[in-house]
Enzyme design. Structure first.
Site, PDB file in Angstrom:
ATOM      1  N   THR A 107       0.858  -1.200   0.000  1.00  0.00           N
ATOM      2  CA  THR A 107       0.000   0.000   0.000  1.00  0.00           C
ATOM      3  C   THR A 107       0.885   1.237   0.000  1.00  0.00           C
ATOM      4  O   THR A 107       2.084   1.158   0.244  1.00  0.00           O
ATOM      5  CB  THR A 107      -0.858   0.050   1.272  1.00  0.00           C
ATOM      6  OG1 THR A 107      -0.010   0.375   2.387  1.00  0.00           O
ATOM      7  CG2 THR A 107      -1.568  -1.258   1.503  1.00  0.00           C
ATOM      8  N   ASP A 108       0.255   2.371  -0.225  1.00  0.00           N
ATOM      9  CA  ASP A 108       0.992   3.600   0.003  1.00  0.00           C
ATOM     10  C   ASP A 108       0.910   3.927   1.494  1.00  0.00           C
ATOM     11  O   ASP A 108       0.231   3.249   2.267  1.00  0.00           O
ATOM     12  CB  ASP A 108       0.444   4.740  -0.893  1.00  0.00           C
ATOM     13  CG  ASP A 108       1.492   5.808  -1.149  1.00  0.00           C
ATOM     14  OD1 ASP A 108       1.378   6.529  -2.153  1.00  0.00           O
ATOM     15  OD2 ASP A 108       2.450   5.895  -0.351  1.00  0.00           O
ATOM     16  N   TYR A 109       1.570   4.956   1.861  1.00  0.00           N
ATOM     17  CA  TYR A 109       1.857   5.319   3.245  1.00  0.00           C
ATOM     18  C   TYR A 109       0.572   5.485   4.100  1.00  0.00           C
ATOM     19  O   TYR A 109      -0.195   6.406   3.849  1.00  0.00           O
ATOM     20  CB  TYR A 109       2.609   6.647   3.232  1.00  0.00           C
ATOM     21  CG  TYR A 109       3.522   6.915   4.388  1.00  0.00           C
ATOM     22  CD1 TYR A 109       3.038   7.235   5.645  1.00  0.00           C
ATOM     23  CD2 TYR A 109       4.897   6.868   4.232  1.00  0.00           C
ATOM     24  CE1 TYR A 109       3.882   7.503   6.702  1.00  0.00           C
ATOM     25  CE2 TYR A 109       5.771   7.144   5.285  1.00  0.00           C
ATOM     26  CZ  TYR A 109       5.246   7.458   6.526  1.00  0.00           C
ATOM     27  OH  TYR A 109       6.083   7.737   7.562  1.00  0.00           O
TER      28      TYR A 109
END
Ligand code: GLC
Length: 754
Positions: A296-298
């Site tokens: 995932t992104d942050y």
């Protein structure tokens, strides 16, 4: 210290199997699979069988070590997760020594000693910084782009990094969105080619070599279509638009072997990408056959609660894992919730096994089970960074990325004997010049500023007089007078203006795309002096430049050109290099025109500037429809003439190829490169079709006076699109091709597909 190879411990029974030549449990029906694959599959089977559920969940956990800040939260407990065998990867740590120390904890202090994966944002270089990705795209030089990412991989892997969060392959048509700086611009065909080149450069031809980086195609998907160009904002579009425009570069990255994908922050048609099974499983795995892993992104798992998609973090974890996410960056929800979710039957252990296996598989491919320290070589690190050949490649890319937007009266190239006034907040800058997402690029004097580049080129005796004039931002005009004085004493004025490096990139959306601060006022004062005026721009996105274009005699888009940027700008200003860059993204006249891009539809009331009927047409009453500078635009110090466009048949069937030829002549007095572009128009279809779409390009070099016949071929596959019933195919009918120097090319030919 002698590393006890995990592979050895678990491999013994496997190797015994091999020796006894019995069938592998994991390769029952894979008689033609290579032994190497069998060994790997059996190793992973064996390893997973040894792992507890907690240890498998641990592989799906990624935290930042906080050496760089690339998001809103930090969790300093990551060391404890690591020691407890509950961490599969770490990012934002770098250096052979730094990664060695973390790896040592994983290998020696955890039950199974499973090595860590180290990730980092190696976007356009690691130490030797190349132009920002949008600038590289302006080179249209695929070999050089691959070279750039190969150099980045050499330097990053020498610093212990296994995995880069790149290439960013988001199509972007809205320059208010700061992250246009990180991609390949607005066009699908160019972005597809560049995505392939970048993945190949990062990953090389064999991931088991210790100079290869796992690539990560991001941000999946349609992040570049954030409403109003505001970062992280919602995205809503038809499946046709998604598949026609935003997915192809991701598919290209996958076809080029991209090992990982990263989910986008945005919700797409009401579903956050991080929880979108349609994107992550139906398309990515089932339709496209992706076998890597999805990160995932942050904190985007946690953010699904903010989206109003998940009632709480536990449900967010369940939705993300079940949608197809394998690794949770920074939210810690997989770490905290997956055990219970499995116990409650909401997430299956087989899904956890699948995620953990995909991650372990990449560690295996990198050779980390053989030797987890193979990227941690301080001697190699010292020998690799800033190699002369890397700096030379960075300079070549900087030269080729720059776009000459205007050059009235051939004011460029400058004579070396001229008295130069070099003015502007970016003229002596060696900090912003390497742009945003500049990894471990040095911002303390390593990069070459324009001032240094000109000094270096002309020699210390050059009659070069500098005045900053103003800051990038702010209202202080107190230094205008010094700049005016400097300009009055010169033969020609070169102004270096633009944005600061953090004005483009992530979390940097702007509603006003003018030069910031009082830079425009400074231009106006300098213009009054009446000397030839050259403006060089350093910025991460298209700016609105109608004023600058009206007063400058020459206008150069240099983007943020990287470590060697100043040297490349000097080469261009004084004719050591003849500019060849072409815009990968449209430059609007003003923000009101946005989104504006070249491959638009005709509408039922197209506005023809010289048409008979003006009023009831699709237009603005205050500004022309046309952009200031169109996609594919870029000038040269020489001139090129296109003629004799020909096709080998007026009618094409679905099995044939259409052969296209055009003659290009260098009609100027300088040798130069030209990017010949071929666009296609499908005149009518079961759905409306763009006025033109880039389908081929070729960069050629022509000596002054030289001519060359450039050839292209097209087939019906190149004419395929998502038709009314969403099948991807070409439809019979009338087509036009346009060939020329930018997306407004006029040489055309008509043909029929039937
Ligand atoms: C950031 C960015 C992403 C980057 C990641 C790790 O928020 O969106 O592109 O790779 O976090 O730094």
């Amino acid at each position: 210290m002698k590393y006890k190879s995990l592979k050895l411990i678990f491999l013994l029974p496997i190797l015994m199997n091999l020796i006894s030549c019995t069938e592998f449990p994991s390769s029952k029906n894979s008689t033609n699979a290579t032994k190497e694959t069998d060994v790997k599959e059996a190793f992973l089977d064996s390893l997973l069988n040894q792992m507890t559920l907690e240890e498998k969940i641990g592989q799906t956990v990624l935290f930042s070590a906080g050496w760089d800040i690339t998001g809103p939260t930090l969790d300093t407990n990551y060391i404890n997760y690591l020691k407890a065998g509950k961490l599969g990867a770490i990012f934002n740590v770098h250096s052979a020594k730094g990664t060695f120390e973390f790896q040592k904890i994983a290998v020696e202090n955890t039950r199974l000693g499973i090595p860590l994966l180290f990730g980092y944002d190696v976007i356009h270089g690691h130490k030797t910084i190349f132009p920002i990705s949008l600038g590289e795209a302006a080179s249209w030089d695929l070999d050089l782009i691959e070279r750039s990412t190969r150099v980045a991989a050499e330097e990053a892997t020498a610093s212990g990094i296994h995995w880069t969060f790149a290439p960013m392959v988001d199509i972007a048509r809205d320059p208010r969105w700061g992250r246009v700086s990180e991609g390949a611009g607005e066009d699908v065909y160019l972005a597809v080619k560049i995505a392939q080149a970048r993945v190949k450069g990062f990953q090389g031809d064999d991931l088991s070599k210790n100079n290869t980086l796992l690539a990560c195609a991001k941000h999946y998907a349609a992040y570049g279509a954030a409403m109003a160009g505001r970062d992280y904002n919602s995205v809503d579009m038809s499946e046709r638009e998604l598949r026609a425009t935003y997915l192809p570069p991701f598919k290209a990255a996958l076809d080029a072997g991209a090992a990982t994908f990263m989910t986008a922050f945005n919700d797409l048609n009401g579903v956050p990408a991080t929880g979108d099974k349609f994107l992550l499983t139906d398309i990515l795995r089932e339709e496209w056959g992706f076998e890597g892993f999805v990160v995932t992104d942050y904190t985007s798992v946690m953010e699904m609660t903010r989206h109003g998609f998940s009632k709480d973090e536990k449900q967010a974890g369940e939705q993300a894992m079940n949608a197809g996410v394998d690794m949770d960056m920074q939210s810690g929800i997989f770490l905290r919730e997956l055990n219970a979710l499995v116990a409650e039957g909401k997430v299956s252990e087989s899904r956890i096994n699948q995620a953990a296996r995909a991650i372990l598989d990449m560690k295996y491919r990198l050779g980390l089970f053989e030797d987890p320290y193979r990227y941690c070589d301080t001697i190699r690190e010292k020998e690799t960074h800033y190699k002369a050949e890397y700096l030379e490649s960075a300079k070549e890319m900087a030269r080729k990325s720059m776009v000459l937007l205007k050059n009235d009266r051939q004011v460029l190239p400058l004579s070396k004997s001229k008295k130069i006034a070099l003015i502007g907040p970016l003229a002596k800058d060696d900090f912003n010049i390497i742009g945003s997402w500049a990894a471990q690029g040095d911002r303390n004097g390593k990069a070459i500023s324009v001032f240094e580049g000109i000094q270096e080129l002309l020699g210390k005796t050059a009659d070069l007089n500098y005045a900053k004039g103003c800051e990038i931002m702010g209202t202080d005009k107190s230094h205008f007078s010094e700049a005016i004085r400097t300009a009055k004493q010169a033969d020609v004025v070169v102004m270096v203006l633009g944005e600061s490096e953090n004005m483009s990139g992530e979390a940097a959306s702007r509603t006003d795309l003018n030069l910031p601060g009082v830079q425009k006022e400074l231009i106006a004062e300098i213009k009054k002096i009446g000397k030839p005026l050259v403006i060089v721009l350093m910025n991460g996105r298209p700016l609105t430049l109608e004023y600058e274009n009206s007063v400058a005699d020459a206008l150069v888009e240099a983007w943020w050109p990287g470590t060697m940027g100043g040297a490349a700008v000097a080469d261009l200003l004084f004719g050591e290099y003849n500019p060849s860059g072409k815009l990968p993204i449209t430059f609007p006249r003003n923000v009101g025109q946005i989104p504006i891009y070249y491959n638009v539809k005709n509408t039922g009331r197209p506005y023809e500037k010289d048409g008979p009927e003006q009023r009831f047409r699709s237009r603005y009453i205050d500004v022309d429809n046309s952009p200031l500078f169109p996609f594919g635009y870029g000038l040269s110090y020489t001139s090129f003439e296109y003629s004799d466009l020909s096709i080998d048949k007026p009618t094409l069937n679905f099995e044939e190829e259409l052969k296209i030829e055009v003659t290009v002549k260098n009609t100027g007095n300088q040798d130069g490169e030209e990017i010949v572009q071929l666009y296609v128009q499908d005149l009518f279809g079961s759905v409306t079709r763009p006025l033109r779409e880039l389908k081929r390009f070729e960069k050629i070099f022509l000596k002054s006076g030289e001519s060359k016949v450039v050839s292209f071929t097209l087939s019906s596959e190149d004419l395929a699109f998502y038709t009314l019933d969403m099948s991807f195919k070409a439809e019979a009918g009338d087509f036009k091709i346009y060939v020329g120097t930018n997306s407004q090319a006029v040489l055309e030919k008509h043909f029929v597909l039937n």
